[in-house]
Write an enzyme that holds these catalytic residues in place. Structure first.
Site, PDB file in Angstrom:
ATOM      1  N   ASP A 209       0.834  -1.195   0.000  1.00 41.49           N
ATOM      2  CA  ASP A 209       0.000   0.000   0.000  1.00 41.49           C
ATOM      3  C   ASP A 209       0.872   1.250   0.000  1.00 41.49           C
ATOM      4  OD1 ASP A 209      -2.766   1.137   0.407  1.00 41.49           O
ATOM      5  OD2 ASP A 209      -1.812   1.918   2.222  1.00 41.49           O
ATOM      6  N   GLU A 277       1.771  -0.163  -4.844  1.00 40.83           N
ATOM      7  CA  GLU A 277       0.777   0.832  -5.257  1.00 40.83           C
ATOM      8  C   GLU A 277       1.444   2.207  -5.301  1.00 40.83           C
ATOM      9  OE1 GLU A 277      -3.453   2.744  -3.720  1.00 40.83           O
ATOM     10  OE2 GLU A 277      -1.850   2.220  -2.325  1.00 40.83           O
TER      11      GLU A 277
END
Length: 547
Positions: A209, A277
């Site tokens: 993330d 990401e």
């Protein structure tokens, strides 16, 4: 069935060209009737996932958390939140997935923790405790205001005052998600230990993330203003002032690469892979290239270019792929049209059924790996929710101009005739079932040979049948009006790919060569004896070189 052995060390490139199915566990399958999906629910649905033909699953966070950002605020990295089950339940997910030949990737949130994490509780006590420097703390300006102009993606300042320390701490997201200080090597070591913990438990990789948010500027310099003509809403909604800055100091720092090399070294002995990401509205592809270049950084990065609000035209798709060739030729992208953070692309782009089929066929033909989001294979539209039903703090903050992320997170629909469409036996689910979703349930589509679900299966199978699509080189995308064309090639095969990205018929002249049409199961057009293709709306053509 005989358990399938997955030896990632012997096949370290298993991720290259893989199709990864994203599971948002709260909304996938509830096994205990409390209205919230859980890990044993995933175990029970592994046969369905296998039927899709995907290579791996990515499970969004299931760690212990106060759930203010639904698991992306971690309070214990090495345990399962009771909402989702137990560590033993997670082990069952891994064992079952591996038995069916599916890799397991988990979502590691390393840039920040919850303010309920023991590390932060200790850090905020005073300025001298052993973890005092584990988070990004800073003194106020002389007038008491925050140390710089950094903003939060969730709105407002990126700094929160702590009376106990008489300092501000940084938070790129909610104020309850303080940012870790990656300039402290003890922090890095602790996070590498977290990765090792899950690798020991058998995971095959990580979705990382906000990978470009890990390190901020050590001098805490102000971000410069971003000219209006360069702003876009790729990362944050247009109404968010976060888009008014060029984020050169609060993220995207070059020091980040040093940590990523350490993480890759931890993963290497396990044959594990990571997809990062990259959240940046201006430099996303450039950063993707930096983070995936060579063999000592990340294997893949998750690109946002096709998560935009505007349906990509032929020219835009060519522009994106040419930018990848220019900025990340030595890297590897992981493409997606939908995920848990954006409106479902069926609604976002207002797609007809034919367009839905064409776009999944296209993504399976692009160079890179692929992420599919649960329910995408059913053609689910965005669920319309009342304000009273919202759970997402992002949507609550910016309603009604931005309705948040709950509309793409509603429960999966399995059985049209069952309570809560087969997701849960609870009287009430954590988010309501989408009104338009029940008629698109798995049970309905399994019985309809022409359903979108079957086309997804065929497109995934076609990618696996043709190594050129999975790992081959491409000669650069080109467009002719609404038609995209390119070649994918390995030493074993050469495949010419053509797509009509419009709702009008189009014609295309095939290049010279000995071509044989393939992919009829996907509705692939047939090459005329005169070498012309006559493409219907949203139709593709695949042709193998017979020489």
């Amino acid at each position: 069935m005989t358990p399938a052995k997955i030896d990632n060390v012997a096949n370290p490139d298993w991720w290259r060209g893989a199709v990864i199915y994203q599971i948002y566990p709260r909304s996938f399958q509830d096994s205990n009737g409390d209205g919230v999906g859980d890990l044993l629910g995933i175990v029970g649905r592994i046969p369905y996932i296998t039927s899709l033909g995907v290579d791996a699953i990515w499970i969004s966070p299931f760690f212990t958390s106060p759930m203010k950002d639904f698991g992306y605020d971690v309070s214990d990295y090495c345990d399962v939140d009771p909402m989702f089950g137990t560590i033993a339940d997670f082990d069952a997910v891994v064992e079952t997935a591996h038995r069916f030949g599916i890799q397991v990737m988990i979502d590691l949130v390393l840039s920040h923790t919850s303010d309920q994490h023991p590390w932060f509780k200790e850090s905020r006590e005073d300025r001298t405790n052993p973890r005092a420097d584990w988070y990004v703390w800073a003194d106020p300006k002389p007038d008491g205001t925050p140390p710089n102009n950094w903003l939060s993606i969730f709105g407002g300042s990126g700094w929160r005052w702590s009376p106990r320390r008489e300092q501000y701490y940084q938070h790129n997201f909610l104020a309850s998600q303080p940012d870790l200080n990656f300039h402290n090597m003890d922090v890095q070591d602790a996070l590498l230990d977290v990765a090792t913990f899950w690798l020991h438990r058998g995971v095959d990789g990580f979705r990382l993330d906000t990978i470009n948010f890990y390190t901020c500027d050590a001098e805490l310099r102000d971000n410069p203003a971003l000219p209006k003509e360069r702003r876009n809403a790729t990362i944050a909604p247009a109404v968010n002032p976060y888009n008014h800055q060029e984020h050169v100091y609060d993220k995207n720092r070059p020091e980040n690469l040093d940590f990523l090399r350490k993480l890759r070294a931890v993963m290497q002995p396990y044959g594990a892979a990571a997809v990062g990401e990259v959240g940046d509205a201006q430099r996303g592809l450039e950063i993707m290239g930096e983070y995936t270049r060579g063999d000592d950084l990340m294997q893949m990065c998750y690109a946002f270019e096709f998560l935009s609000d505007t349906q990509p035209t032929a020219a835009r798709i060519v522009e994106v792929m040419q930018d990848v060739d220019r900025l990340a030729a030595d890297g590897w992208a992981c493409w997606a049209f939908s995920n848990h953070d954006v409106m479902r692309h069926t609604s976002r782009w207002n797609l007809s059924t034919g367009a839905q089929r064409m776009f999944v066929t296209l993504i399976m033909a692009l160079r890179g790996s692929v992420c599919l989001y649960q329910g995408e294979e059913l053609g689910l539209p965005e669920a319309e929710l009342r304000f009273a039903d919202l759970q997402d703090p992002y949507g609550i903050e910016f309603w009604p101009e931005f309705k948040g992320r709950d509309g793409c997170r509603t429960p999966m629909v399995w059985d049209a005739g069952a309570q809560n469409a087969g997701f849960s036996t609870a009287p009430r689910t954590w988010l309501p079932i989408g009104n338009a979703h029940r008629d698109l349930a798995v049970s309905v589509q399994e019985a309809d040979p022409g359903a979108v679900l079957h086309h997804y299966r065929k497109a995934i199978a076609f990618r696996h049948t043709h190594p050129a699509l999975r790992t081959g080189a491409h000669d650069g995308l080109k467009s002719d009006g609404d038609v995209i064309y390119f070649t994918r090639e390995t030493t074993a095969e050469k495949l010419f790919c053509v797509f009509n990205v419009s709702n009008s018929p189009s014609s295309f002249r095939m290049p010279e060569g000995h071509w044989r049409s393939v992919g009829q199961e996907l509705g692939s057009a047939t090459i005329g004896e005169d070498g012309w293709l006559h493409l219907g709306p949203w139709q593709a053509c695949f042709a193998l070189d017979r020489t």
